[in-house]
Design a protein around this motif. Structure first.
Motif, mmCIF file in Angstrom:
data_model
loop_
_atom_site.group_PDB
_atom_site.id
_atom_site.type_symbol
_atom_site.label_atom_id
_atom_site.label_comp_id
_atom_site.label_asym_id
_atom_site.label_seq_id
_atom_site.Cartn_x
_atom_site.Cartn_y
_atom_site.Cartn_z
ATOM 1 N N LEU A 1 -12.548 4.082 8.571
ATOM 2 C CA LEU A 1 -11.416 4.260 7.656
ATOM 3 C C LEU A 1 -10.144 4.593 8.423
ATOM 4 C CD1 LEU A 1 -13.102 6.237 4.741
ATOM 5 C CD2 LEU A 1 -12.318 3.855 4.706
ATOM 6 N N GLU A 2 -10.275 5.436 9.439
ATOM 7 C CA GLU A 2 -9.101 5.800 10.241
ATOM 8 C C GLU A 2 -8.554 4.598 11.005
ATOM 9 O OE1 GLU A 2 -10.090 10.534 10.975
ATOM 10 O OE2 GLU A 2 -10.538 9.103 12.568
ATOM 11 N N VAL A 3 -9.440 3.792 11.575
ATOM 12 C CA VAL A 3 -8.997 2.610 12.310
ATOM 13 C C VAL A 3 -8.351 1.601 11.363
ATOM 14 C CG1 VAL A 3 -9.802 0.599 13.623
ATOM 15 C CG2 VAL A 3 -10.584 2.884 14.248
ATOM 16 N N LEU A 4 -8.982 1.368 10.214
ATOM 17 C CA LEU A 4 -8.405 0.434 9.247
ATOM 18 C C LEU A 4 -7.031 0.897 8.760
ATOM 19 C CD1 LEU A 4 -11.531 -0.542 7.138
ATOM 20 C CD2 LEU A 4 -10.213 -2.013 8.682
ATOM 21 N N ALA A 5 -6.890 2.185 8.510
ATOM 22 C CA ALA A 5 -5.597 2.707 8.069
ATOM 23 C C ALA A 5 -4.559 2.590 9.184
ATOM 24 C CB ALA A 5 -5.740 4.154 7.609
ATOM 25 N N ALA A 6 -4.978 2.830 10.431
ATOM 26 C CA ALA A 6 -4.057 2.699 11.563
ATOM 27 C C ALA A 6 -3.519 1.272 11.652
ATOM 28 C CB ALA A 6 -4.765 3.080 12.865
ATOM 29 N N ALA B 1 3.167 -5.217 7.639
ATOM 30 C CA ALA B 1 4.628 -5.322 7.673
ATOM 31 C C ALA B 1 5.085 -6.121 8.890
ATOM 32 C CB ALA B 1 5.257 -3.943 7.689
ATOM 33 N N ALA B 2 4.453 -5.886 10.029
ATOM 34 C CA ALA B 2 4.862 -6.589 11.251
ATOM 35 C C ALA B 2 4.635 -8.094 11.132
ATOM 36 C CB ALA B 2 4.096 -6.033 12.450
ATOM 37 N N LEU B 3 3.563 -8.477 10.444
ATOM 38 C CA LEU B 3 3.259 -9.901 10.278
ATOM 39 C C LEU B 3 3.807 -10.470 8.975
ATOM 40 C CD1 LEU B 3 -0.460 -9.853 11.496
ATOM 41 C CD2 LEU B 3 1.590 -10.455 12.802
ATOM 42 N N ASP B 4 4.397 -9.608 8.152
ATOM 43 C CA ASP B 4 4.931 -9.983 6.839
ATOM 44 C C ASP B 4 3.863 -10.672 5.975
ATOM 45 O OD1 ASP B 4 6.900 -9.974 4.898
ATOM 46 O OD2 ASP B 4 7.653 -11.956 5.466
ATOM 47 N N ILE B 5 2.663 -10.085 6.016
ATOM 48 C CA ILE B 5 1.547 -10.566 5.199
ATOM 49 C C ILE B 5 1.087 -9.405 4.321
ATOM 50 C CG2 ILE B 5 -0.801 -11.476 5.200
ATOM 51 C CD1 ILE B 5 -0.180 -12.676 7.958
ATOM 52 N N ILE B 6 1.329 -9.486 3.048
ATOM 53 C CA ILE B 6 0.987 -8.457 2.060
ATOM 54 C C ILE B 6 1.487 -7.080 2.516
ATOM 55 C CG2 ILE B 6 -0.795 -7.600 0.491
ATOM 56 C CD1 ILE B 6 -2.607 -9.864 1.468
ATOM 57 N N PRO B 7 2.792 -6.909 2.700
ATOM 58 C CA PRO B 7 3.324 -5.643 3.202
ATOM 59 C C PRO B 7 3.094 -4.445 2.277
ATOM 60 C CG PRO B 7 5.104 -7.143 2.621
ATOM 61 C CD PRO B 7 3.832 -7.910 2.514
ATOM 62 N N VAL B 8 2.690 -4.683 1.025
ATOM 63 C CA VAL B 8 2.379 -3.555 0.147
ATOM 64 C C VAL B 8 1.166 -2.779 0.661
ATOM 65 C CG1 VAL B 8 0.841 -4.765 -1.472
ATOM 66 C CG2 VAL B 8 2.232 -2.854 -2.279
ATOM 67 N N LEU B 9 0.421 -3.364 1.590
ATOM 68 C CA LEU B 9 -0.717 -2.647 2.172
ATOM 69 C C LEU B 9 -0.281 -1.462 3.033
ATOM 70 C CD1 LEU B 9 -3.094 -5.582 3.140
ATOM 71 C CD2 LEU B 9 -3.271 -4.029 1.194
ATOM 72 N N VAL B 10 0.955 -1.491 3.528
ATOM 73 C CA VAL B 10 1.444 -0.382 4.369
ATOM 74 C C VAL B 10 1.430 0.940 3.606
ATOM 75 C CG1 VAL B 10 3.407 0.530 5.671
ATOM 76 C CG2 VAL B 10 2.743 -1.876 5.914
ATOM 77 N N PRO B 11 2.089 1.058 2.455
ATOM 78 C CA PRO B 11 2.037 2.350 1.759
ATOM 79 C C PRO B 11 0.640 2.668 1.244
ATOM 80 C CG PRO B 11 3.209 0.735 0.430
ATOM 81 C CD PRO B 11 2.985 0.112 1.776
ATOM 82 N N LEU B 12 -0.146 1.655 0.920
ATOM 83 C CA LEU B 12 -1.520 1.921 0.482
ATOM 84 C C LEU B 12 -2.345 2.510 1.625
ATOM 85 C CD1 LEU B 12 -2.208 -1.226 -1.714
ATOM 86 C CD2 LEU B 12 -1.752 1.119 -2.488
ATOM 87 N N ALA B 13 -2.156 1.996 2.826
ATOM 88 C CA ALA B 13 -2.848 2.551 3.990
ATOM 89 C C ALA B 13 -2.383 3.987 4.255
ATOM 90 C CB ALA B 13 -2.607 1.684 5.217
ATOM 91 N N ALA B 14 -1.098 4.236 4.070
ATOM 92 C CA ALA B 14 -0.568 5.589 4.260
ATOM 93 C C ALA B 14 -1.171 6.556 3.235
ATOM 94 C CB ALA B 14 0.953 5.586 4.170
ATOM 95 N N VAL B 15 -1.326 6.110 1.996
ATOM 96 C CA VAL B 15 -1.978 6.939 0.979
ATOM 97 C C VAL B 15 -3.429 7.196 1.382
ATOM 98 C CG1 VAL B 15 -2.802 6.984 -1.415
ATOM 99 C CG2 VAL B 15 -0.457 6.285 -0.911
#
Length: 126
Positions: A54-59, A66-80
Motif C-alpha cells: 500500500l505504501e509503495v502504491l501510494a508513493a 500527474a507526471a504522465l497526465d494519465i488519470i491525475p485524480v489518482l494523485v489526491p486519492l493516493a494522498a488520502v
C-alpha cells in the motif's frame, strides 16, 4: 503553490517508496529487530507485506498519474490513502504506548492531507 504541492508529493513518494520497499523486501524477523519497527511484531508477515505494498502504491500514485497526465485524480486519492495508512500507524503506536513514534505519523498525515486538499481543491490537475 503548485510547486510546493509537487515538492510535498515528491517527498512523500521518496519516504513511502523506501518504507514500503523495506517492508516488502525484508522478512518479519528482520523488521522486528529494527529499533523503530518493534510494532511489526503485532502483525502477521502477510499484513506487513500488504502495508508495504500500500505504501509503495501510494508513493507511485502521488507522482506518476500527474507526471504522465494519465488519470491525475489518482494523485489526491493516493494522498488520502497515505493519510489513512498513517492514521492506522498512529493508532497502532498509541495502542502500544509509543508516544514518540506518533509525532512523525502526524507530520506525514499533515503533508499527505495538504497534497490531497490541494489536488482535490484549488490546485487540481483538472
Amino acid at each position: 503553490m503548485n510547486i510546493v504541492l509537487w515538492i510535498l508529493a515528491g517527498l512523500l513518494a521518496a519516504i513511502f517508496l523506501g518504507a514500503g520497499g523495506a517492508k516488502l523486501a525484508q522478512p518479519k524477523e528482520k523488521l522486528v529487530a529494527s529499533p523503530n519497527m518493534a510494532w511489526a511484531e503485532d502483525f502477521s508477515p502477510g499484513m506487513l507485506k500488504l502495508i508495504g505494498a500500500l505504501e509503495v502504491l501510494a508513493a507511485v500514485g502521488v507522482i506518476l498519474p500527474a507526471a504522465l497526465d494519465i488519470i491525475p485524480v489518482l494523485v489526491p486519492l493516493a494522498a488520502v490513502g497515505l493519510v489513512l495508512v498513517m492514521a492506522g500507524a498512529a493508532i497502532t503506536h498509541a495502542r502500544r504506548k509509543e508516544s514518540s513514534a506518533i509525532v512523525p505519523n502526524l507530520v506525514l498525515i499533515v503533508l499527505a492531507g495538504a497534497v490531497a486538499w490541494g489536488r482535490f481543491g484549488p490546485y487540481s490537475f483538472a
